[in-house]
Motif scaffolding. Structure first.
Motif, PDB file in Angstrom:
ATOM      1  N   GLU A 276       0.830  -1.206   0.000  1.00 57.92           N
ATOM      2  CA  GLU A 276       0.000   0.000   0.000  1.00 57.92           C
ATOM      3  C   GLU A 276       0.863   1.255   0.000  1.00 57.92           C
ATOM      4  O   GLU A 276       2.029   1.239   0.427  1.00 57.92           O
ATOM      5  CB  GLU A 276      -0.937  -0.005   1.204  1.00 57.92           C
ATOM      6  CG  GLU A 276      -0.253  -0.158   2.538  1.00 57.92           C
ATOM      7  CD  GLU A 276      -1.250  -0.330   3.673  1.00 57.92           C
ATOM      8  OE1 GLU A 276      -1.027   0.274   4.737  1.00 57.92           O
ATOM      9  OE2 GLU A 276      -2.239  -1.074   3.510  1.00 57.92           O
TER      10      GLU A 276
ATOM     11  N   ILE B  28       2.162   4.615   1.293  1.00 61.53           N
ATOM     12  CA  ILE B  28       2.319   5.112   2.666  1.00 61.53           C
ATOM     13  C   ILE B  28       1.432   6.325   2.916  1.00 61.53           C
ATOM     14  O   ILE B  28       0.785   6.440   3.965  1.00 61.53           O
ATOM     15  CB  ILE B  28       3.810   5.444   2.944  1.00 61.53           C
ATOM     16  CG1 ILE B  28       4.607   4.135   3.053  1.00 61.53           C
ATOM     17  CG2 ILE B  28       3.963   6.265   4.222  1.00 61.53           C
ATOM     18  CD1 ILE B  28       6.103   4.299   3.218  1.00 61.53           C
TER      19      ILE B  28
ATOM     20  N   SER C  22      -1.480   7.394   1.347  1.00 57.34           N
ATOM     21  CA  SER C  22      -2.942   7.270   1.251  1.00 57.34           C
ATOM     22  C   SER C  22      -3.492   5.912   1.679  1.00 57.34           C
ATOM     23  O   SER C  22      -4.688   5.772   1.919  1.00 57.34           O
ATOM     24  CB  SER C  22      -3.377   7.528  -0.199  1.00 57.34           C
ATOM     25  OG  SER C  22      -2.844   6.515  -1.048  1.00 57.34           O
ATOM     26  N   GLY C  23      -2.625   4.896   1.749  1.00 56.35           N
ATOM     27  CA  GLY C  23      -3.104   3.545   2.063  1.00 56.35           C
ATOM     28  C   GLY C  23      -3.667   2.817   0.866  1.00 56.35           C
ATOM     29  O   GLY C  23      -4.165   1.688   1.000  1.00 56.35           O
TER      30      GLY C  23
ATOM     31  N   LYS D 250      -3.992   0.585  -2.464  1.00 57.64           N
ATOM     32  CA  LYS D 250      -3.339  -0.680  -2.822  1.00 57.64           C
ATOM     33  C   LYS D 250      -2.430  -0.501  -4.044  1.00 57.64           C
ATOM     34  O   LYS D 250      -2.768   0.237  -4.974  1.00 57.64           O
ATOM     35  CB  LYS D 250      -4.412  -1.739  -3.115  1.00 57.64           C
ATOM     36  CG  LYS D 250      -3.848  -3.126  -3.367  1.00 57.64           C
ATOM     37  CD  LYS D 250      -4.975  -4.124  -3.629  1.00 57.64           C
ATOM     38  CE  LYS D 250      -4.413  -5.460  -4.067  1.00 57.64           C
ATOM     39  NZ  LYS D 250      -5.469  -6.413  -4.433  1.00 57.64           N
TER      40      LYS D 250
ATOM     41  N   GLN E 223       3.531  -5.020   6.505  1.00 59.85           N
ATOM     42  CA  GLN E 223       3.560  -4.185   7.729  1.00 59.85           C
ATOM     43  C   GLN E 223       4.938  -3.562   7.980  1.00 59.85           C
ATOM     44  O   GLN E 223       5.439  -3.549   9.095  1.00 59.85           O
ATOM     45  CB  GLN E 223       3.134  -5.002   8.948  1.00 59.85           C
ATOM     46  CG  GLN E 223       1.624  -5.040   9.122  1.00 59.85           C
ATOM     47  CD  GLN E 223       1.109  -6.457   9.072  1.00 59.85           C
ATOM     48  OE1 GLN E 223       1.801  -7.409   9.390  1.00 59.85           O
ATOM     49  NE2 GLN E 223      -0.132  -6.586   8.660  1.00 59.85           N
TER      50      GLN E 223
END
Length: 341
Positions: free
Chosen positions: A71, A73, A75-76, A78, A112
């Motif tokens: 993802e 960083i 905006s998250g 995909k 993560q």
């Protein structure tokens, strides 16, 4: 020569979605390149067509889990990266989806935070140069986080990752498998050696250009992708000795074939060598090294069916393909095999 000359209608249900339980139990079509005669066998019967003193050339590349899903960083959102070519220790040329998220300076995270990436450059072909940041060994992190990049025509997931590797795969670096080799088992290779047939290895790291469609009308205008190859002195010496004795060089797969024909000189000799090849083999090409070929059934209008047609003749190959369709052979990566002798 027109690309459309290599078209044929393939029913979708003949595209193999998964490998057979036993590798060497796939079907084998044997095509005589001189007469066009066709035989129908099982792959393990390949032993009947190999003669003492012949040399079988295998590509020992190993597919890396080159598909990374993470993802952005900021905006998250995909992102998916497909690793195509290593530029340096931490930098790779990648395919990015969706590309609009991967602008220069954009940062991404995978697993993560175990792996982070920044886009350094957008190339003319739309691919990205990506710099990765991590702690530890990149290959181990990739093994943990990456997925096997199966071809676009395979829609089912693969339970056992090793089934998209040959049993002799060793040199990591491919984005796709050299699929003609998937039919061999260790037991079959032992039987081949027991028959006093040489088995040698080259390395060609298969790129995703293998699946890239030909977008021009005339074959001569198509530009091939570039792939990295290696041939050892031991392999070169055995191939040269085989040719000198008048025995056959049998390439396992179009990748081995392209490597041999890249290195081969006008005297039909090879030498220890490594480098990049973008050789494009199509009808009219005069083979310098390869006498026979083990291959799978390829996509319509692909560079691979053009290579096969260069060896066996376009009419023979298209007739063999129509026969394969009528006999319901399985096509493409997990499909059945053809031996052109």
């Amino acid at each position: 020569m027109e690309v459309s000359e290599f078209n044929f209608d393939l029913p979708e249900e003949l595209i193999a979605q998964h490998p057979l339980e036993q590798r060497d139990s796939s079907r084998l079509m044997v095509l005589n390149k001189e007469t066009g005669n066709i035989e129908h066998r099982i792959f393990k019967d390949i032993l009947d067509y190999l003669n003492e003193g012949d040399t079988l050339v295998l590509n020992d590349t190993r597919v890396i889990p080159a598909r990374l899903i993470g993802e952005k960083i900021e905006s998250g959102g995909k992102i998916e990266f497909l690793l195509l070519k290593r530029i340096s220790q931490d930098q790779w040329e990648c395919l990015a989806k969706p590309g609009k998220k991967a602008k220069p300076g954009a940062e991404f995270t995978f697993g993560q935070g175990k792996l982070k990436a920044v886009v350094k450059e957008v190339l003319e072909n739309g691919n990205r140069i990506i710099k990765f940041k991590y702690t530890g060994i990149f290959e181990q992190i990739l093994d943990e986080l990456g997925q096997m990049p199966l071809p676009p025509y395979i829609h089912e997931s693969l339970e056992d990752k090793e089934r998209y590797q040959t049993v002799y795969s060793k040199e990591k670096g491919s984005a796709a498998a050299p699929t003609a080799g998937l039919h061999f088992t260790k037991e079959l290779l032992e039987k081949i050696q027991d028959k006093k047939i040489n088995i040698v290895y080259v390395t060609l790291h298969v790129g995703l250009g293998t699946f890239r469609p030909v977008k021009v009308d005339k074959i001569e205008e198509h530009e091939m992708h570039s792939e990295y190859y290696i041939m050892s002195k031991e392999t070169a010496d055995i191939i040269n000795d085989t040719k000198r004795k008048g025995k056959r060089i049998i390439a396992v797969g179009t990748t081995s074939c392209r490597t041999l024909e890249t290195i081969g000189d006008e005297c039909s000799k090879v030498k220890e060598q490594s480098g990049w090849t973008d050789i494009f083999i199509y009808p009219g090409y005069k083979f310098k090294i390869v006498d026979a070929l083990i291959t799978n059934f390829h996509l319509p209008e692909s560079t691979l069916i053009m290579l096969v047609s260069a060896l066996a003749g376009k009419e023979n190959v298209l007739n063999a393909y129509h026969t394969a369709i009528s006999k319901k052979y399985r096509f493409f990566s997990f499909g059945d095999a053809m031996f052109i002798k």
